[in-house]
Design an enzyme around this catalytic site. Structure first.
Site, mmCIF file in Angstrom:
data_model
loop_
_atom_site.group_PDB
_atom_site.id
_atom_site.type_symbol
_atom_site.label_atom_id
_atom_site.label_comp_id
_atom_site.label_asym_id
_atom_site.label_seq_id
_atom_site.Cartn_x
_atom_site.Cartn_y
_atom_site.Cartn_z
ATOM 1 N NE ARG A 21 0.926 -2.522 1.281
ATOM 2 C CZ ARG A 21 -0.084 -2.281 0.444
ATOM 3 N NH1 ARG A 21 -0.544 -3.226 -0.324
ATOM 4 N NH2 ARG A 21 -0.622 -1.094 0.419
ATOM 5 N NE ARG A 25 -3.980 -8.748 -0.092
ATOM 6 C CZ ARG A 25 -4.558 -7.795 -0.829
ATOM 7 N NH1 ARG A 25 -5.861 -7.776 -0.973
ATOM 8 N NH2 ARG A 25 -3.828 -6.894 -1.444
ATOM 9 N NE ARG A 34 -7.621 -9.741 5.316
ATOM 10 C CZ ARG A 34 -7.628 -10.138 4.048
ATOM 11 N NH1 ARG A 34 -6.534 -10.479 3.460
ATOM 12 N NH2 ARG A 34 -8.731 -10.205 3.376
ATOM 13 C CG ASP A 71 -2.887 1.101 5.105
ATOM 14 O OD1 ASP A 71 -2.485 0.198 4.362
ATOM 15 O OD2 ASP A 71 -3.346 2.178 4.673
ATOM 16 C CE1 TYR A 148 -5.507 5.165 -1.701
ATOM 17 C CE2 TYR A 148 -3.491 6.332 -1.129
ATOM 18 C CZ TYR A 148 -4.130 5.283 -1.765
ATOM 19 O OH TYR A 148 -3.402 4.371 -2.463
HETATM 20 O O1 CP3 Z 1 4.441 -5.150 5.203
HETATM 21 C C1 CP3 Z 1 4.397 -3.907 5.126
HETATM 22 O O2 CP3 Z 1 4.916 -3.271 4.175
HETATM 23 C C2 CP3 Z 1 3.814 -3.119 6.270
HETATM 24 C C3 CP3 Z 1 2.443 -2.792 6.205
HETATM 25 C C4 CP3 Z 1 1.901 -1.820 5.166
HETATM 26 C C5 CP3 Z 1 0.609 -1.976 4.627
HETATM 27 N N1 CP3 Z 1 0.316 -0.881 3.865
HETATM 28 C C6 CP3 Z 1 -0.270 -3.123 4.888
HETATM 29 C C7 CP3 Z 1 -1.422 -3.354 3.995
HETATM 30 C C8 CP3 Z 1 2.416 -0.632 4.642
HETATM 31 C C9 CP3 Z 1 3.796 -0.014 4.834
HETATM 32 C C10 CP3 Z 1 1.403 -0.042 3.833
HETATM 33 C C11 CP3 Z 1 1.559 1.260 3.142
HETATM 34 C C12 CP3 Z 1 0.514 1.718 2.234
HETATM 35 N N2 CP3 Z 1 -0.838 1.587 2.329
HETATM 36 C C13 CP3 Z 1 0.776 2.504 1.079
HETATM 37 C C14 CP3 Z 1 2.140 2.980 0.647
HETATM 38 C C15 CP3 Z 1 2.949 1.906 0.038
HETATM 39 C C16 CP3 Z 1 2.436 1.389 -1.274
HETATM 40 O O3 CP3 Z 1 2.148 0.189 -1.344
HETATM 41 O O4 CP3 Z 1 2.365 2.187 -2.225
HETATM 42 C C17 CP3 Z 1 -0.443 2.774 0.454
HETATM 43 C C18 CP3 Z 1 -0.660 3.562 -0.817
HETATM 44 C C19 CP3 Z 1 -1.477 2.206 1.274
HETATM 45 C C20 CP3 Z 1 -2.943 2.291 1.067
HETATM 46 C C21 CP3 Z 1 -3.547 0.961 0.910
HETATM 47 N N3 CP3 Z 1 -3.642 0.010 1.905
HETATM 48 C C22 CP3 Z 1 -4.142 0.402 -0.264
HETATM 49 C C23 CP3 Z 1 -4.237 1.107 -1.599
HETATM 50 C C24 CP3 Z 1 -4.575 -0.882 0.068
HETATM 51 C C25 CP3 Z 1 -5.363 -1.835 -0.790
HETATM 52 C C26 CP3 Z 1 -4.515 -2.494 -1.793
HETATM 53 C C27 CP3 Z 1 -4.488 -3.966 -1.573
HETATM 54 O O5 CP3 Z 1 -3.370 -4.522 -1.714
HETATM 55 O O6 CP3 Z 1 -5.539 -4.537 -1.306
HETATM 56 C C28 CP3 Z 1 -4.220 -1.126 1.412
HETATM 57 C C29 CP3 Z 1 -4.452 -2.366 2.160
HETATM 58 C C30 CP3 Z 1 -3.283 -3.042 2.799
HETATM 59 N N4 CP3 Z 1 -2.309 -2.429 3.513
HETATM 60 C C31 CP3 Z 1 -3.034 -4.437 2.810
HETATM 61 C C32 CP3 Z 1 -1.875 -4.637 3.567
HETATM 62 C C33 CP3 Z 1 -1.229 -5.939 3.925
HETATM 63 C C34 CP3 Z 1 -3.916 -5.492 2.181
HETATM 64 C C35 CP3 Z 1 -5.118 -5.633 3.053
HETATM 65 C C36 CP3 Z 1 -5.565 -7.038 3.267
HETATM 66 O O7 CP3 Z 1 -4.912 -7.804 3.986
HETATM 67 O O8 CP3 Z 1 -6.626 -7.350 2.731
#
Ligand code: CP3
Length: 340
Positions: A21, A25, A34, A71, A148
Protein backbone atom coordinates in the site's frame (compact mmCIF):
# COMPACT_ATOMS: atom_id res chain seq x y z
CA UNK A 1 17.46 -5.18 -10.34
CA UNK A 2 18.36 -5.92 -6.77
CA UNK A 3 14.73 -6.65 -5.94
CA UNK A 4 14.55 -9.45 -8.53
CA UNK A 5 17.97 -10.78 -7.49
CA UNK A 6 16.75 -10.99 -3.89
CA UNK A 7 13.60 -12.82 -5.02
CA UNK A 8 15.83 -15.53 -6.48
CA UNK A 9 18.01 -15.71 -3.38
CA UNK A 10 21.06 -14.01 -4.95
CA UNK A 11 23.38 -11.86 -2.84
CA UNK A 12 22.56 -8.15 -3.07
CA UNK A 13 24.50 -5.02 -1.94
CA UNK A 14 21.77 -4.32 0.64
CA UNK A 15 18.33 -5.68 1.55
CA UNK A 16 15.79 -4.27 -0.95
CA UNK A 17 12.70 -2.69 0.62
CA UNK A 18 9.19 -1.61 -0.39
CA UNK A 19 5.86 -1.27 1.44
CA UNK A 20 2.49 -2.83 0.76
CA UNK A 21 0.00 0.00 0.00
CA UNK A 22 2.95 2.34 -0.56
CA UNK A 23 0.94 4.32 -3.13
CA UNK A 24 -1.82 5.58 -0.91
CA UNK A 25 -3.55 8.15 1.21
CA UNK A 26 -0.64 8.91 3.57
CA UNK A 27 0.97 10.71 0.59
CA UNK A 28 -0.48 14.20 -0.13
CA UNK A 29 0.73 13.78 -3.73
CA UNK A 30 -1.44 10.64 -4.04
CA UNK A 31 -4.50 12.36 -2.59
CA UNK A 32 -4.14 15.21 -5.09
CA UNK A 33 -4.02 12.89 -8.12
CA UNK A 34 -6.91 10.77 -6.78
CA UNK A 35 -8.99 13.93 -6.37
CA UNK A 36 -8.26 14.96 -9.96
CA UNK A 37 -9.34 11.50 -11.20
CA UNK A 38 -12.72 11.80 -9.46
CA UNK A 39 -12.10 9.04 -6.94
CA UNK A 40 -10.41 5.69 -6.48
CA UNK A 41 -11.98 3.64 -9.30
CA UNK A 42 -11.52 6.55 -11.72
CA UNK A 43 -7.86 6.58 -10.74
CA UNK A 44 -7.48 2.83 -11.39
CA UNK A 45 -9.01 3.29 -14.86
CA UNK A 46 -6.90 6.31 -15.86
CA UNK A 47 -3.62 4.68 -16.89
CA UNK A 48 -1.63 7.93 -16.95
CA UNK A 49 -2.68 8.92 -13.44
CA UNK A 50 -2.41 5.33 -12.13
CA UNK A 51 1.11 5.22 -13.51
CA UNK A 52 1.94 8.55 -11.89
CA UNK A 53 0.90 7.34 -8.42
CA UNK A 54 2.68 4.00 -8.97
CA UNK A 55 5.96 5.89 -9.37
CA UNK A 56 5.39 8.43 -6.55
CA UNK A 57 6.78 6.23 -3.71
CA UNK A 58 9.92 5.49 -5.73
CA UNK A 59 10.59 9.23 -6.16
CA UNK A 60 9.47 10.31 -2.69
CA UNK A 61 10.73 7.42 -0.52
CA UNK A 62 13.40 5.71 -2.64
CA UNK A 63 11.86 2.22 -2.38
CA UNK A 64 13.49 -0.51 -4.49
CA UNK A 65 10.30 -1.62 -6.21
CA UNK A 66 7.11 0.02 -7.40
CA UNK A 67 3.83 -1.89 -7.12
CA UNK A 68 1.30 -1.38 -9.88
CA UNK A 69 -1.44 0.96 -8.69
CA UNK A 70 -4.76 -0.84 -8.96
CA UNK A 71 -6.87 -3.04 -6.70
CA UNK A 72 -7.58 -6.74 -6.28
CA UNK A 73 -11.28 -5.98 -6.86
CA UNK A 74 -11.00 -4.69 -10.45
CA UNK A 75 -10.99 -8.31 -11.71
CA UNK A 76 -14.40 -9.23 -10.22
CA UNK A 77 -15.66 -5.76 -11.15
CA UNK A 78 -14.84 -6.42 -14.80
CA UNK A 79 -16.40 -9.90 -14.53
CA UNK A 80 -19.68 -8.04 -14.10
CA UNK A 81 -19.93 -7.06 -10.43
CA UNK A 82 -20.95 -3.50 -9.71
CA UNK A 83 -18.27 -2.02 -7.44
CA UNK A 84 -18.43 1.13 -5.36
CA UNK A 85 -16.06 2.42 -2.67
CA UNK A 86 -18.24 3.91 0.05
CA UNK A 87 -16.57 6.39 2.41
CA UNK A 88 -16.15 4.88 5.87
CA UNK A 89 -17.32 1.45 4.68
CA UNK A 90 -14.82 0.38 2.03
CA UNK A 91 -15.66 -1.63 -1.09
CA UNK A 92 -19.25 -2.65 -1.83
CA UNK A 93 -20.46 -5.03 -4.56
CA UNK A 94 -24.11 -4.26 -5.26
CA UNK A 95 -24.81 -7.64 -6.91
CA UNK A 96 -22.97 -10.30 -4.86
CA UNK A 97 -22.49 -13.86 -6.09
CA UNK A 98 -24.76 -16.27 -4.20
CA UNK A 99 -26.26 -18.73 -6.67
CA UNK A 100 -25.33 -20.90 -9.64
CA UNK A 101 -26.98 -18.34 -11.92
CA UNK A 102 -24.85 -15.56 -10.44
CA UNK A 103 -21.74 -17.64 -11.16
CA UNK A 104 -22.82 -18.28 -14.74
CA UNK A 105 -23.07 -14.55 -15.33
CA UNK A 106 -19.41 -13.97 -14.36
CA UNK A 107 -17.62 -13.27 -17.63
CA UNK A 108 -13.94 -14.19 -17.26
CA UNK A 109 -12.92 -13.63 -20.91
CA UNK A 110 -14.40 -10.12 -21.13
CA UNK A 111 -12.91 -9.21 -17.76
CA UNK A 112 -9.38 -10.15 -18.80
CA UNK A 113 -9.82 -8.13 -22.00
CA UNK A 114 -11.52 -5.14 -20.36
CA UNK A 115 -8.64 -4.77 -17.91
CA UNK A 116 -6.59 -3.19 -20.71
CA UNK A 117 -6.29 -0.01 -18.62
CA UNK A 118 -4.20 -2.04 -16.16
CA UNK A 119 -1.93 -3.33 -18.91
CA UNK A 120 -1.58 0.24 -20.23
CA UNK A 121 -0.60 1.38 -16.72
CA UNK A 122 2.06 -1.33 -16.61
CA UNK A 123 3.51 -0.37 -20.02
CA UNK A 124 3.67 3.33 -19.26
CA UNK A 125 5.11 2.74 -15.79
CA UNK A 126 7.81 0.36 -17.04
CA UNK A 127 8.75 3.00 -19.67
CA UNK A 128 9.06 5.73 -17.05
CA UNK A 129 10.49 3.82 -14.10
CA UNK A 130 14.25 3.85 -13.47
CA UNK A 131 15.84 0.73 -14.96
CA UNK A 132 17.15 -0.56 -11.62
CA UNK A 133 13.71 -0.40 -9.93
CA UNK A 134 11.41 -3.40 -10.24
CA UNK A 135 7.72 -3.13 -11.10
CA UNK A 136 5.54 -5.61 -9.18
CA UNK A 137 2.22 -6.71 -10.66
CA UNK A 138 -0.42 -8.33 -8.47
CA UNK A 139 -3.78 -9.96 -8.04
CA UNK A 140 -5.87 -11.07 -5.11
CA UNK A 141 -5.86 -14.75 -4.24
CA UNK A 142 -9.15 -16.45 -5.22
CA UNK A 143 -10.23 -16.99 -1.58
CA UNK A 144 -9.77 -13.34 -0.59
CA UNK A 145 -11.40 -12.05 -3.79
CA UNK A 146 -14.30 -14.50 -3.35
CA UNK A 147 -14.99 -13.22 0.19
CA UNK A 148 -15.79 -9.78 -1.29
CA UNK A 149 -17.77 -11.23 -4.20
CA UNK A 150 -19.95 -13.35 -1.90
CA UNK A 151 -20.30 -11.01 1.10
CA UNK A 152 -20.78 -7.96 -1.14
CA UNK A 153 -17.99 -6.12 0.70
CA UNK A 154 -15.69 -6.29 3.70
CA UNK A 155 -16.68 -8.61 6.53
CA UNK A 156 -15.57 -9.35 10.07
CA UNK A 157 -17.22 -12.76 10.47
CA UNK A 158 -17.24 -14.15 6.89
CA UNK A 159 -20.58 -15.75 7.76
CA UNK A 160 -22.08 -15.63 4.26
CA UNK A 161 -19.08 -17.19 2.52
CA UNK A 162 -18.43 -19.66 5.34
CA UNK A 163 -22.05 -20.71 5.24
CA UNK A 164 -21.55 -21.43 1.55
CA UNK A 165 -18.28 -23.22 2.34
CA UNK A 166 -19.86 -25.59 4.87
CA UNK A 167 -23.26 -26.08 3.23
CA UNK A 168 -22.54 -25.83 -0.53
CA UNK A 169 -18.79 -26.39 -0.88
CA UNK A 170 -19.04 -27.23 -4.59
CA UNK A 171 -20.63 -23.83 -5.25
CA UNK A 172 -17.71 -22.05 -3.56
CA UNK A 173 -15.24 -24.18 -5.53
CA UNK A 174 -17.00 -23.08 -8.74
CA UNK A 175 -16.50 -19.43 -7.82
CA UNK A 176 -12.88 -20.04 -6.80
CA UNK A 177 -12.17 -21.92 -10.03
CA UNK A 178 -13.57 -19.07 -12.11
CA UNK A 179 -11.54 -16.46 -10.25
CA UNK A 180 -8.46 -18.69 -10.59
CA UNK A 181 -8.94 -18.96 -14.35
CA UNK A 182 -9.28 -15.17 -14.64
CA UNK A 183 -6.31 -14.52 -12.35
CA UNK A 184 -3.93 -16.70 -14.38
CA UNK A 185 -4.71 -14.79 -17.58
CA UNK A 186 -4.79 -11.42 -15.82
CA UNK A 187 -1.33 -11.93 -14.31
CA UNK A 188 -0.03 -13.30 -17.60
CA UNK A 189 -1.17 -10.12 -19.36
CA UNK A 190 0.53 -7.99 -16.69
CA UNK A 191 3.75 -9.94 -17.36
CA UNK A 192 3.40 -9.46 -21.13
CA UNK A 193 2.94 -5.71 -20.50
CA UNK A 194 6.20 -5.57 -18.52
CA UNK A 195 5.94 -6.33 -14.78
CA UNK A 196 9.11 -7.86 -13.26
CA UNK A 197 7.40 -9.92 -10.52
CA UNK A 198 3.88 -10.78 -9.39
CA UNK A 199 2.42 -10.93 -5.89
CA UNK A 200 -0.70 -12.87 -4.93
CA UNK A 201 -2.44 -11.27 -1.91
CA UNK A 202 -4.40 -13.63 0.32
CA UNK A 203 -5.26 -11.13 3.02
CA UNK A 204 -7.96 -13.29 4.62
CA UNK A 205 -6.14 -16.66 4.59
CA UNK A 206 -6.10 -16.59 8.40
CA UNK A 207 -9.90 -16.66 8.57
CA UNK A 208 -10.03 -20.41 7.84
CA UNK A 209 -8.97 -23.58 9.67
CA UNK A 210 -5.71 -25.03 8.36
CA UNK A 211 -7.12 -27.98 6.44
CA UNK A 212 -9.96 -25.89 5.05
CA UNK A 213 -7.57 -23.15 3.94
CA UNK A 214 -5.29 -25.64 2.21
CA UNK A 215 -8.30 -26.96 0.29
CA UNK A 216 -10.19 -23.72 -0.49
CA UNK A 217 -7.39 -21.15 -0.50
CA UNK A 218 -3.81 -22.30 -0.85
CA UNK A 219 -4.38 -24.88 -3.60
CA UNK A 220 -5.69 -22.16 -5.93
CA UNK A 221 -2.63 -19.99 -5.25
CA UNK A 222 -0.44 -22.98 -6.15
CA UNK A 223 -2.43 -23.53 -9.34
CA UNK A 224 -1.83 -19.90 -10.37
CA UNK A 225 1.86 -20.06 -9.38
CA UNK A 226 2.35 -23.30 -11.36
CA UNK A 227 0.79 -21.69 -14.43
CA UNK A 228 3.02 -18.60 -14.21
CA UNK A 229 6.25 -20.47 -13.36
CA UNK A 230 5.77 -22.97 -16.22
CA UNK A 231 5.49 -20.16 -18.79
CA UNK A 232 7.60 -17.40 -17.21
CA UNK A 233 10.29 -18.97 -15.00
CA UNK A 234 12.22 -15.68 -15.00
CA UNK A 235 9.34 -13.84 -13.26
CA UNK A 236 9.38 -14.22 -9.46
CA UNK A 237 6.09 -15.22 -7.86
CA UNK A 238 5.42 -13.87 -4.35
CA UNK A 239 2.78 -15.64 -2.25
CA UNK A 240 1.32 -13.64 0.67
CA UNK A 241 -1.15 -15.66 2.71
CA UNK A 242 -1.74 -13.45 5.74
CA UNK A 243 -2.10 -15.00 9.17
CA UNK A 244 -1.10 -18.64 8.66
CA UNK A 245 2.04 -18.59 10.81
CA UNK A 246 0.84 -21.45 12.97
CA UNK A 247 1.11 -23.99 10.15
CA UNK A 248 4.10 -22.96 8.06
CA UNK A 249 5.10 -26.64 8.06
CA UNK A 250 2.25 -27.34 5.62
CA UNK A 251 3.52 -24.74 3.16
CA UNK A 252 5.35 -25.61 -0.05
CA UNK A 253 5.02 -25.23 -3.80
CA UNK A 254 6.37 -23.67 -6.93
CA UNK A 255 6.83 -19.99 -6.00
CA UNK A 256 9.88 -17.88 -5.12
CA UNK A 257 9.03 -15.53 -2.27
CA UNK A 258 6.91 -16.09 0.82
CA UNK A 259 5.34 -12.97 2.34
CA UNK A 260 5.40 -13.09 6.14
CA UNK A 261 2.61 -11.17 7.85
CA UNK A 262 3.38 -9.28 11.07
CA UNK A 263 1.59 -11.79 13.30
CA UNK A 264 4.19 -14.45 12.44
CA UNK A 265 7.61 -14.28 14.16
CA UNK A 266 10.08 -13.91 11.28
CA UNK A 267 12.64 -16.12 13.06
CA UNK A 268 10.15 -18.98 12.97
CA UNK A 269 9.43 -18.38 9.27
CA UNK A 270 13.19 -18.24 8.63
CA UNK A 271 13.79 -21.57 10.38
CA UNK A 272 11.00 -23.30 8.50
CA UNK A 273 11.16 -21.75 5.00
CA UNK A 274 14.47 -19.98 4.28
CA UNK A 275 16.09 -23.02 2.70
CA UNK A 276 13.46 -22.88 -0.07
CA UNK A 277 12.13 -19.33 -0.31
CA UNK A 278 13.15 -15.70 -0.01
CA UNK A 279 11.13 -14.18 2.83
CA UNK A 280 9.40 -10.82 2.48
CA UNK A 281 8.35 -8.80 5.49
CA UNK A 282 7.42 -8.35 8.22
CA UNK A 283 7.49 -5.16 10.33
CA UNK A 284 4.20 -4.46 12.13
CA UNK A 285 2.78 -1.48 10.14
CA UNK A 286 1.85 0.50 13.29
CA UNK A 287 5.51 0.67 14.27
CA UNK A 288 5.74 3.37 11.56
CA UNK A 289 4.08 5.79 14.00
CA UNK A 290 7.33 6.18 15.97
CA UNK A 291 10.95 6.48 14.85
CA UNK A 292 12.09 4.61 17.96
CA UNK A 293 9.90 1.61 17.22
CA UNK A 294 10.94 1.69 13.55
CA UNK A 295 14.57 1.54 14.57
CA UNK A 296 14.18 -1.25 17.13
CA UNK A 297 12.15 -3.36 14.69
CA UNK A 298 14.42 -2.83 11.66
CA UNK A 299 17.45 -3.72 13.81
CA UNK A 300 15.80 -6.87 15.11
CA UNK A 301 14.49 -8.11 11.75
CA UNK A 302 17.79 -7.42 9.95
CA UNK A 303 19.68 -9.30 12.66
CA UNK A 304 17.39 -12.32 12.37
CA UNK A 305 17.52 -12.33 8.55
CA UNK A 306 21.27 -11.59 8.29
CA UNK A 307 22.72 -13.97 5.67
CA UNK A 308 19.30 -15.33 4.66
CA UNK A 309 17.41 -14.33 1.47
CA UNK A 310 15.20 -11.38 2.44
CA UNK A 311 13.15 -8.50 1.05
CA UNK A 312 12.20 -5.97 3.72
CA UNK A 313 8.54 -4.96 3.89
CA UNK A 314 5.76 -4.33 6.34
CA UNK A 315 3.71 -7.28 7.56
CA UNK A 316 0.59 -5.69 5.94
CA UNK A 317 -0.26 -2.35 4.32
CA UNK A 318 0.83 1.11 5.51
CA UNK A 319 -2.03 3.03 7.19
CA UNK A 320 -3.32 6.40 5.90
CA UNK A 321 -2.29 8.46 8.97
CA UNK A 322 1.42 7.54 9.03
CA UNK A 323 3.68 10.63 8.72
CA UNK A 324 5.52 10.60 5.36
CA UNK A 325 8.69 11.54 7.21
CA UNK A 326 8.54 8.27 9.19
CA UNK A 327 8.05 6.23 6.02
CA UNK A 328 11.11 7.93 4.50
CA UNK A 329 13.11 7.25 7.64
CA UNK A 330 12.11 3.56 7.55
CA UNK A 331 13.17 3.00 3.92
CA UNK A 332 16.49 4.79 4.33
CA UNK A 333 17.25 3.00 7.58
CA UNK A 334 16.75 -0.46 6.02
CA UNK A 335 18.92 0.41 3.03
CA UNK A 336 21.72 1.89 5.17
CA UNK A 337 21.74 -0.64 8.01
CA UNK A 338 21.71 -3.63 5.65
CA UNK A 339 24.50 -2.35 3.35
CA UNK A 340 27.24 -4.95 3.08
O1 CP3 B 1 0.40 0.55 -3.15
C1 CP3 B 1 -0.06 -0.59 -3.34
O2 CP3 B 1 0.09 -1.52 -2.50
C2 CP3 B 1 -0.71 -0.92 -4.65
C3 CP3 B 1 -2.11 -0.76 -4.75
C4 CP3 B 1 -3.07 -1.64 -3.97
C5 CP3 B 1 -4.30 -1.14 -3.50
N1 CP3 B 1 -5.03 -2.18 -3.00
C6 CP3 B 1 -4.71 0.26 -3.57
C7 CP3 B 1 -5.83 0.72 -2.73
C8 CP3 B 1 -3.05 -3.01 -3.67
C9 CP3 B 1 -1.93 -4.02 -3.89
C10 CP3 B 1 -4.29 -3.34 -3.07
C11 CP3 B 1 -4.67 -4.71 -2.65
C12 CP3 B 1 -5.91 -4.93 -1.93
N2 CP3 B 1 -7.12 -4.32 -2.09
C13 CP3 B 1 -6.08 -5.94 -0.95
C14 CP3 B 1 -5.02 -6.93 -0.53
C15 CP3 B 1 -3.99 -6.32 0.34
C16 CP3 B 1 -4.47 -5.89 1.69
O3 CP3 B 1 -4.36 -4.70 1.99
O4 CP3 B 1 -4.93 -6.77 2.45
C17 CP3 B 1 -7.39 -5.87 -0.47
C18 CP3 B 1 -8.02 -6.74 0.59
C19 CP3 B 1 -8.06 -4.85 -1.23
C20 CP3 B 1 -9.49 -4.46 -1.14
C21 CP3 B 1 -9.64 -3.05 -0.75
N3 CP3 B 1 -9.29 -1.97 -1.53
C22 CP3 B 1 -10.17 -2.53 0.47
C23 CP3 B 1 -10.67 -3.37 1.62
C24 CP3 B 1 -10.11 -1.14 0.38
C25 CP3 B 1 -10.65 -0.13 1.37
C26 CP3 B 1 -9.77 0.01 2.54
C27 CP3 B 1 -9.24 1.40 2.63
O5 CP3 B 1 -8.03 1.50 2.95
O6 CP3 B 1 -10.00 2.33 2.42
C28 CP3 B 1 -9.52 -0.80 -0.85
C29 CP3 B 1 -9.23 0.55 -1.34
C30 CP3 B 1 -7.83 0.88 -1.75
N4 CP3 B 1 -7.03 0.10 -2.51
C31 CP3 B 1 -7.14 2.08 -1.46
C32 CP3 B 1 -5.89 1.99 -2.08
C33 CP3 B 1 -4.81 3.03 -2.12
C34 CP3 B 1 -7.71 3.25 -0.68
C35 CP3 B 1 -8.67 3.95 -1.59
C36 CP3 B 1 -8.60 5.43 -1.53
O7 CP3 B 1 -7.64 6.04 -2.03
O8 CP3 B 1 -9.56 6.00 -1.02
Amino acid sequence: MIFVDACFGKKTPYTPVWMMRQAGRYLPEYRAVRESAGGFIGLCKDYKKASEVTIQPVDILGVDAAILFSDILVLPMEMGLELEFVAGKGPVFHNPVLTKEDIKRLDVKSAVKNLSYVYDTVKLTRDNLKKDKALIGFAGAPWTVATYMIEGGSTKSYNICKKMLYTQPELLHEILAKVTEGTKLYLENQIKAGVNAVQIFDSWAGALERDVYLQFGWRYILEIADYIKAKYPEIPVIAFPKGIGSYLDSIGGNFDVFGVSWDTPIRMARNKLSDRYTLQGNMEPCRLYSKETIKSSVTKILNIMDGYPHIFNLGHGILPDVPVENAKYFIKLVQEMSAR
